[in-house]
Structures are given as structure tokens and as C-alpha cells.
Design a protein around this motif. Structure first.
Motif, PDB file in Angstrom:
ATOM      1  N   GLY A   1       0.829  -1.207   0.000  1.00 41.00           N
ATOM      2  CA  GLY A   1       0.000   0.000   0.000  1.00 41.00           C
ATOM      3  C   GLY A   1       0.862   1.255   0.000  1.00 41.00           C
ATOM      4  N   MET A   2       1.966   1.227   0.750  1.00 44.57           N
ATOM      5  CA  MET A   2       2.824   2.414   0.794  1.00 44.57           C
ATOM      6  C   MET A   2       3.512   2.659  -0.544  1.00 44.57           C
ATOM      7  SD  MET A   2       2.102   3.895   3.453  1.00 44.57           S
ATOM      8  CE  MET A   2       3.050   5.297   2.871  1.00 44.57           C
TER       9      MET A   2
ATOM     10  N   GLU B   1      -7.775   9.735   3.724  1.00 46.54           N
ATOM     11  CA  GLU B   1      -8.272   8.373   3.905  1.00 46.54           C
ATOM     12  C   GLU B   1      -9.568   8.466   4.704  1.00 46.54           C
ATOM     13  OE1 GLU B   1      -4.790   6.940   6.028  1.00 46.54           O
ATOM     14  OE2 GLU B   1      -5.986   6.312   7.715  1.00 46.54           O
TER      15      GLU B   1
ATOM     16  N   ASN C   1      -7.498   5.792  10.081  1.00 42.52           N
ATOM     17  CA  ASN C   1      -6.853   4.850  10.993  1.00 42.52           C
ATOM     18  C   ASN C   1      -6.217   5.633  12.137  1.00 42.52           C
ATOM     19  OD1 ASN C   1      -5.371   2.774  12.105  1.00 42.52           O
ATOM     20  ND2 ASN C   1      -4.043   2.460  10.353  1.00 42.52           N
TER      21      ASN C   1
ATOM     22  N   ASP D   1      -7.464   7.140  -0.093  1.00 39.80           N
ATOM     23  CA  ASP D   1      -7.010   5.837   0.390  1.00 39.80           C
ATOM     24  C   ASP D   1      -8.244   5.093   0.901  1.00 39.80           C
ATOM     25  OD1 ASP D   1      -6.055   3.725   1.978  1.00 39.80           O
ATOM     26  OD2 ASP D   1      -4.296   4.829   2.648  1.00 39.80           O
TER      27      ASP D   1
ATOM     28  N   ALA E   1      -8.501   1.869   1.887  1.00 40.71           N
ATOM     29  CA  ALA E   1      -8.108   0.577   2.485  1.00 40.71           C
ATOM     30  C   ALA E   1      -9.097   0.088   3.533  1.00 40.71           C
ATOM     31  CB  ALA E   1      -6.713   0.692   3.103  1.00 40.71           C
ATOM     32  N   PHE E   2      -9.642   1.001   4.337  1.00 41.65           N
ATOM     33  CA  PHE E   2     -10.527   0.572   5.431  1.00 41.65           C
ATOM     34  C   PHE E   2     -11.886   0.105   4.914  1.00 41.65           C
ATOM     35  CE2 PHE E   2      -9.310   1.710   9.970  1.00 41.65           C
ATOM     36  CZ  PHE E   2      -7.964   1.514   9.740  1.00 41.65           C
TER      37      PHE E   2
ATOM     38  N   SER F   1      -4.231  -0.372   0.215  1.00 41.53           N
ATOM     39  CA  SER F   1      -3.325  -1.370   0.738  1.00 41.53           C
ATOM     40  C   SER F   1      -4.117  -2.667   0.621  1.00 41.53           C
ATOM     41  CB  SER F   1      -2.995  -1.068   2.209  1.00 41.53           C
ATOM     42  OG  SER F   1      -2.431  -2.233   2.783  1.00 41.53           O
TER      43      SER F   1
HETATM   44  C1  LIG Z   1      -5.038   3.320   5.663  1.00 42.60           C
HETATM   45  C2  LIG Z   1      -3.743   2.663   5.303  1.00 42.60           C
HETATM   46  N1  LIG Z   1      -3.108   3.059   4.168  1.00 42.60           N
HETATM   47  C3  LIG Z   1      -1.950   2.499   3.806  1.00 42.60           C
HETATM   48  C4  LIG Z   1      -1.346   1.520   4.567  1.00 42.60           C
HETATM   49  C5  LIG Z   1      -0.048   0.946   4.100  1.00 42.60           C
HETATM   50  O1  LIG Z   1      -0.220  -0.300   3.526  1.00 42.60           O
HETATM   51  P1  LIG Z   1       0.931  -1.417   3.414  1.00 42.60           P
HETATM   52  O2  LIG Z   1       1.238  -1.874   4.798  1.00 42.60           O
HETATM   53  O3  LIG Z   1       0.344  -2.449   2.522  1.00 42.60           O
HETATM   54  O4  LIG Z   1       2.117  -0.734   2.804  1.00 42.60           O
HETATM   55  C6  LIG Z   1      -1.968   1.095   5.744  1.00 42.60           C
HETATM   56  C7  LIG Z   1      -1.421   0.057   6.638  1.00 42.60           C
HETATM   57  O5  LIG Z   1      -0.375  -0.423   6.702  1.00 42.60           O
HETATM   58  C8  LIG Z   1      -3.198   1.685   6.131  1.00 42.60           C
HETATM   59  O6  LIG Z   1      -3.832   1.313   7.248  1.00 42.60           O
END
Ligand SMILES: Cc1ncc(COP(=O)(O)O)c(C=O)c1O
Length: 397
Positions: free
Chosen positions: A90-91, A158, A162, A187, A189-190, A209
Motif C-alpha cells: 500500500g505504501m 483516507e 486509521n 485511500d 483501504a478501510f 493497501s
Molecule cells: C489506511 C492505510 N493506508 C496504507 C497503509 C499501508 O499499507 P501497506 O502496509 O500495505 O504498505 C496502511 C497500513 O499499513 C493503512 O492502514
């Protein structure tokens, strides 16, 4: 590639199971895992033509791979995006979006309530290249507008965030981006595309991510960028090809296959999380409870407007600060202590001392993280077992 089913007007759940599939001449039902770095050419002329872009076909897995392409295409279909590109983490996806599109003199506006590593890239890495930034209270649409400058190229947020599950009104911020000729990157991801599709609200770029709910079983790292063709052509494609944050075909295959169950898993995560949130809200040792789909969440109406479910994360404060939080975590008999999230197994973390440890006390306070805050990534176990475990651990806290 041999025959493909022809997508008609398939609904999201069908797309999650079948979208983007291409079959080899073996006509496999399950998507193929092409664990290969390179590709052979029938003749030198063919190699030349592929490199010139005169004919299609793969050249090297840093540039593209059939398994990775299936994952990218399925993610694009689920998010309603024209194109997608997968990355190693994700990063890597976040960094690629920022570094491929911003240059010296540009400015970015980002929400304060953001994953720690994302903040690090914005605050520590971008300024080294002469890229300015403003951090705003993401919940306040006026703050986004006020932070805009003529050189602002990107808005980044995001939602839910988080770990405090703060929400941003995607449509309102997308309008601000449009008005100023900038792009909005979200973002997701959540929530995952099963619960929220930012492009439907005007976002220009969606970042994932896939390590989290898309994998869903805590096995492999991955990331995805969904965007429009012009962003891919003008910025992303050349950056990815030459800097190489490529996802392993194996990880892409795991995440591709996980998409088939994303919808049913997210429904169960939401159902379990709501039960856990309701249980914790009624407990006398819990002083604050945050869950977007409970009516007491400060942005409950926004959650209902832009999400199809509250997600799998529940955040709460236990009375007694760090000491009580640690006693609680150490007393858990079923739930694991882990800073990851989005797993089928329920995981708990203490953000102050783990994920958000590197932030200053003031920065944590501004995000609503205090020494009694705990984040639970509610998994797929029986919710009654989870509540029983939480109950016995809270008695010890
Ligand atoms: C909201 C969010 N974005 C990005 C990341 C980064 O993802 P990754 O660990 O796959 O690099 C995370 C967690 O690690 C996350 O919680």
C-alpha cells in the motif's frame, strides 16, 4: 490468451468473481498464476515490435504480468475506475501516486487523520523535493478550501481514518479539487470497494493497501492504484515501469482470488463489528466508542450516505489509560495483539505505542488518540466468542 467470457452489465458481486479473467489455452477455471519474470518472443522482429508498442504482449514482469493484469482489471471494475495498477505494498501505491505526479514548487493538501507512514511521506519526504504541504482537519470541508493554493495539484485523504474512524465528505472535497484544477486521491483501504467507491463521489484516484481486507487473511502485502487514463499516461506508467515497485505475481494471484469472497467477507466483518461495538458501548469500563454505523458516531449521517457498511474496525477507550489498556490486551485469550488489520482473525492494537508511536503527543491528541485508545480489527470468528473474550479481559483491565 484463449477464450474469455464477455462481461455484459455484470453487477459488482459477479465482477468480483469473474471480472478481468483471461484464460490460457488450457482453459483453466481458476485464474492462472504466471510466476515468470520474462517472456519469450518467436522472433527478434516480434521483440522489437513489442518494445516499440506496435503489437501487444508482455515484455518483462516489472512492466506487466498476466496474473497482475487480471488483478488490476478486476479492481478497476470494482472501483468503477478506467484503469488500475498494482504495487508491492500500500505504501508503494501511495508513494507512486505522490512522487510520480508532484514536482518542485507543487503543493499538496492532506487530512491530518492519516496512517503514520502516509504522513511521513507528506511531511518528511515531499519537502526534500521542494513540494509544499498543508495538513487540515479532514472533517471540515471549509478547511480544505482555505488550504488551497494556486500551486496545489493534489488533495489526499483516507476515510474512514486509521485508527479513530474519522470520515471525510468525499463529494465535498472532490468538488474543491475540481474547482481548483487539482486531483483528489482517496485511500480506500478501510472500506474496500465492497463498502465505498470514492470515484462515484468524484475522486480522481483511489489507493489501496490490498494487504488489508482485500487479502483478508493476513498472508501477503500488496497495493493498488485506480485512476483515469490521463493520469496513467502522463504520470504513473513511466514512473512504475522505471522505478519498479511491482507486486509479485504470487501476491497478485492471492489478492485476485480473495476478491471473489470480498463481498461476503465484508458483510460478515460489518455484522461482527457492529455486535462488538454495541457490546463495548454498553460496558462500564469503556469511556468512548467509535463505529461509523452506530447512531452515536459524530458523522453517522455521512457514513450512511457514502458507505454501504460500517467496516470491520472498532475503536474504543478503556478507563485507566495505558496501564489498563495493556492489562486488557494481555488478558485476551482469543483475540491476538497485532498491529495489522483486515484479517479473518480478530486483532487488537494500542495505537499510542505501536502504529502511531512516532507521532508527537500533540499530534496524537489532535487525532483523538490517547493512552487508553485501543483499535480492534474485528475478524470473522463467532461474534459471541469475541464479546465473551472482550468481557473477561475488560474485567482484568
Ligand atoms: C489506511 C492505510 N493506508 C496504507 C497503509 C499501508 O499499507 P501497506 O502496509 O500495505 O504498505 C496502511 C497500513 O499499513 C493503512 O492502514
Amino acid at each position: 490468451m484463449a477464450t474469455n467470457k464477455k462481461p455484459g452489465k455484470w453487477k459488482k458481486r459477479t465482477l468480483a468473481v469473474r471480472g478481468g479473467q483471461t484464460r490460457s489455452p488450457f482453459q483453466e477455471t481458476s485464474e492462472g498464476l504466471f510466476l515468470t519474470s520474462g517472456y519469450a518472443y518467436e522472433a527478434a522482429e516480434e521483440a522489437e515490435a513489442r518494445f516499440k508498442g506496435e503489437i501487444g504482449g508482455y515484455q518483462y514482469s516489472r512492466f506487466g504480468n498476466p496474473t497482475v493484469s487480471m488483478f488490476e482489471e478486476r479492481m478497476a471494475l470494482l472501483e468503477g475506475a478506467p484503469v488500475g495498477r498494482a504495487t508491492a505494498t500500500g505504501m508503494a501505491a501511495v508513494s507512486a501516486v505522490l512522487l510520480s505526479s508532484l514536482r518542485t514548487g507543487d503543493h499538496i493538501v492532506a487530512a491530518k487523520a492519516m496512517f503514520g507512514s502516509c504522513l511521513h511521506v507528506v511531511e518528511q519526504i515531499l519537502p526534500r523535493f521542494g513540494i509544499g504541504y498543508s495538513l487540515v482537519d479532514g472533517e471540515d470541508s471549509n478547511a480544505w478550501e482555505k488550504a488551497m493554493k494556486p500551486e496545489t495539484r493534489l488533495l489526499f485523504l483516507e476515510t474512514p481514518s486509521n485508527p479513530t474512524l474519522s470520515l471525510v465528505d468525499i463529494a465535498a472535497v472532490a468538488k474543491i479539487a475540481d474547482k481548483h484544477g487539482a486531483r483528489l486521491a482517496v485511500d480506500n483501504a478501510f472500506a474496500t470497494p465492497a463498502l465505498q467507491r470514492p470515484m462515484e463521489f468524484g475522486a480522481h484516484i483511489v489507493i489501496h493497501s490490498s494487504t488489508k481486507y482485500i487479502d483478508g487473511q493476513g498472508r501477503a502485502l500488496g497495493g493498488v492504484i485506480l485512476c483515469h487514463q490521463d493520469f496513467l499516461n502522463d504520470h504513473l506508467q513511466v514512473f512504475l515501469r522505471n522505478t519498479g515497485p511491482s507486486i509479485s505475481p504470487f501476491n497478485a494471484w492471492l489478492h485476485l482470488k480473495s476478491l471473489e469472497t470480498l463481498d461476503v467477507r465484508m458483510k460478515q466483518h460489518c455484522e461482527n463489528a457492529l455486535k462488538v461495538a454495541d457490546f463495548l458501548a454498553g460496558h462500564n469500563k469503556v469511556t468512548r466508542l467509535l463505529y461509523p454505523f452506530r447512531p452515536d458516531h459524530p458523522q453517522h449521517n455521512l457514513a450512511r450516505a457514502q458507505m454501504d457498511g460500517g467496516g470491520g474496525v472498532v475503536t474504543f477507550d478503556v478507563a485507566g489509560g495505558k496501564k489498563a489498556a495493556f492489562k486488557f490486551a494481555n488478558a485476551l485469550k482469543l483475540i491476538d495483539i497485532s498491529n495489522n488489520l483486515g484479517d479473518a482473525k480478530t486483532l487488537v492494537t494500542h495505537p499510542e505505542t505501536t502504529t502511531h508511536q512516532k507521532l508527537t503527543q500533540e499530534a496524537r491528541a489532535a487525532l483523538g488518540i490517547n493512552s487508553g485508545t485501543l483499535r480492534i480489527s474485528v475478524g470473522l470468528e463467532d461474534a459471541d466468542d469475541l464479546c465473551e473474550d472482550l468481557d473477561q479481559a475488560l474485567k482484568v483491565a
